[in-house]
Design an enzyme around this catalytic site. Structure first.
Site, PDB file in Angstrom:
ATOM      1  N   THR A  81      -6.706   6.625   6.318  1.00 48.73           N
ATOM      2  CA  THR A  81      -7.083   4.975   6.801  1.00 48.73           C
ATOM      3  C   THR A  81      -8.174   4.674   7.861  1.00 48.73           C
ATOM      4  O   THR A  81      -8.505   3.336   8.279  1.00 48.73           O
ATOM      5  CB  THR A  81      -5.946   4.913   7.782  1.00 48.73           C
ATOM      6  OG1 THR A  81      -5.525   5.696   9.534  1.00 48.73           O
ATOM      7  CG2 THR A  81      -4.003   5.095   6.688  1.00 48.73           C
ATOM      8  N   THR A 106      -5.346  10.933   6.093  1.00 54.49           N
ATOM      9  CA  THR A 106      -3.699  11.220   6.699  1.00 54.49           C
ATOM     10  C   THR A 106      -2.589  11.908   5.533  1.00 54.49           C
ATOM     11  O   THR A 106      -1.801  12.851   5.915  1.00 54.49           O
ATOM     12  CB  THR A 106      -2.652  10.677   7.612  1.00 54.49           C
ATOM     13  OG1 THR A 106      -4.106  10.749   9.037  1.00 54.49           O
ATOM     14  CG2 THR A 106      -1.283  11.096   8.395  1.00 54.49           C
TER      15      THR A 106
END
Length: 326
Positions: free
Chosen positions: A92, A17
């Site tokens: 993540t 991200t």
């Protein structure tokens, strides 16, 4: 290093991200390079001289143990070239796994810090720049090398062994339920709450691609079918048992068959914190019974981390009984 010389920090990009850009359909992929991430993070002047490279540009969900091995190999090369510290940017979803894999494979004398973002770069309150700054500050602090690879998120520093992604979407997504954060970065300075823990280092194998370790989660009513299936293909199995490391009796029987057939089995717990037990319960499927069948207990190591530890150990040809706490 002189008083006026800044540390050289290498930012190793792998995607996630923190690197995402919107495509024409409004979806997001891993597009920014490590250099572009660092340039967009805000001023790092006065903290470090930044150099960058990319190993992957993939989302965290696509990360594999061979990818982790390539990251470790690149970190070693950068350390050998003389850098002061390394920051790895990462998705993540699997960040807690990669930071532990690095802890198992690397033993270097400079800090290695893994970070990422929960909010996309185009979103209000994007956290990637702040997290990268925290990671660069941490990687510039030479004393952190003794802690092994760390995860930096939201101004907190977490040990590889204990950190987990505790929330699917909040910016404060990472926690260490067993210990809390090992330290924080405040006003551009590192403040540690804990001393370095025992090293998780095993060694860097030639490859992780040829070694397969399966993770089997235990639930009420589970039987031995998944253990039986895994033992046909896997080089090792980690079982996330209930409570202190327990399984239903039928699962225990399958574990005994797997171990008897030459497949090592490690028992961890599916709980968020606490060690596997040793001699409290001895009936079928209790920890003492599983140990008598030849299974090895993971101790305080969470199941996800135990899987990676077993995979690295097997790739190195290490005795499983020697690499897990008794």
């Amino acid at each position: 290093m002189t008083a006026t010389t800044l540390p050289e920090i290498v930012v190793v990009g792998t995607g996630g991200t923190i690197s995402a850009v919107a495509d024409a359909r409004g979806r997001n992929g891993s597009g920014l390079s490590a250099g572009e991430i660092a340039a967009g993070a805000g001023s790092l002047d006065g903290i470090a001289d930044i150099r960058s490279c990319d190993v992957r540009r993939i989302p965290g969900r696509a990360m594999t143990p061979p990818d982790m091995h390539d990251i470790a190999t690149r970190v070693l090369a950068e350390v050998a070239a003389g850098c002061s510290g390394v920051v790895v940017t990462h998705g993540t979803d699997t960040m807690e796994e990669t930071v532990y894999a690095l802890a198992a494979m690397l033993d270097v004398d400079v800090p290695v810090v893994v970070t990422g973002a929960m909010r996309l770069p185009a979103d209000p309150g994007h956290d990637g720049g702040g997290n990268l700054r925290t990671a660069v500050v941490a990687a510039s602090y030479r004393g952190l090398a003794a802690y092994g690879p760390l995860l930096a998120f939201g101004d907190e520093l977490h040990l590889a062994r204990w950190v987990t992604k505790a929330h699917t979407s909040r910016p404060a997504a990472f926690a260490s339920p067993e210990t809390g954060p090992a330290g924080v970065v405040v006003e551009g300075r590192v403040r540690m709450n804990a001393a370095p823990d025992d090293s998780d280092h095993l060694g860097l194998p030639t490859s992780l691609g040829a070694t397969r370790v399966e993770l089997v989660w235990i639930y009420a009513g589970a039987d031995g079918a998944l253990i039986e299936a895994a033992s046909q293909r896997a080089d090792g199995i980690v079982v996330a048992g209930t409570g202190g490391g327990h399984t239903p009796p039928s699962v225990a029987a399958a574990i005994g068959d797997a171990v008897g057939g030459g497949t090592p089995v490690v028992i961890a717990s599916r709980c968020a914190a606490g060690p596997t037990l040793h001699d409290t319960y001895g009936g079928p499927g209790g920890e003492a019974h599983l140990r008598s069948l030849g299974a090895v207990h993971a101790g305080r190591l969470p199941a996800l981390k135990a899987r990676l530890r077993l995979q690295v150990a097997l790739a190195l040809g290490r005795d499983v009984h020697e690499v897990f706490p008794r």
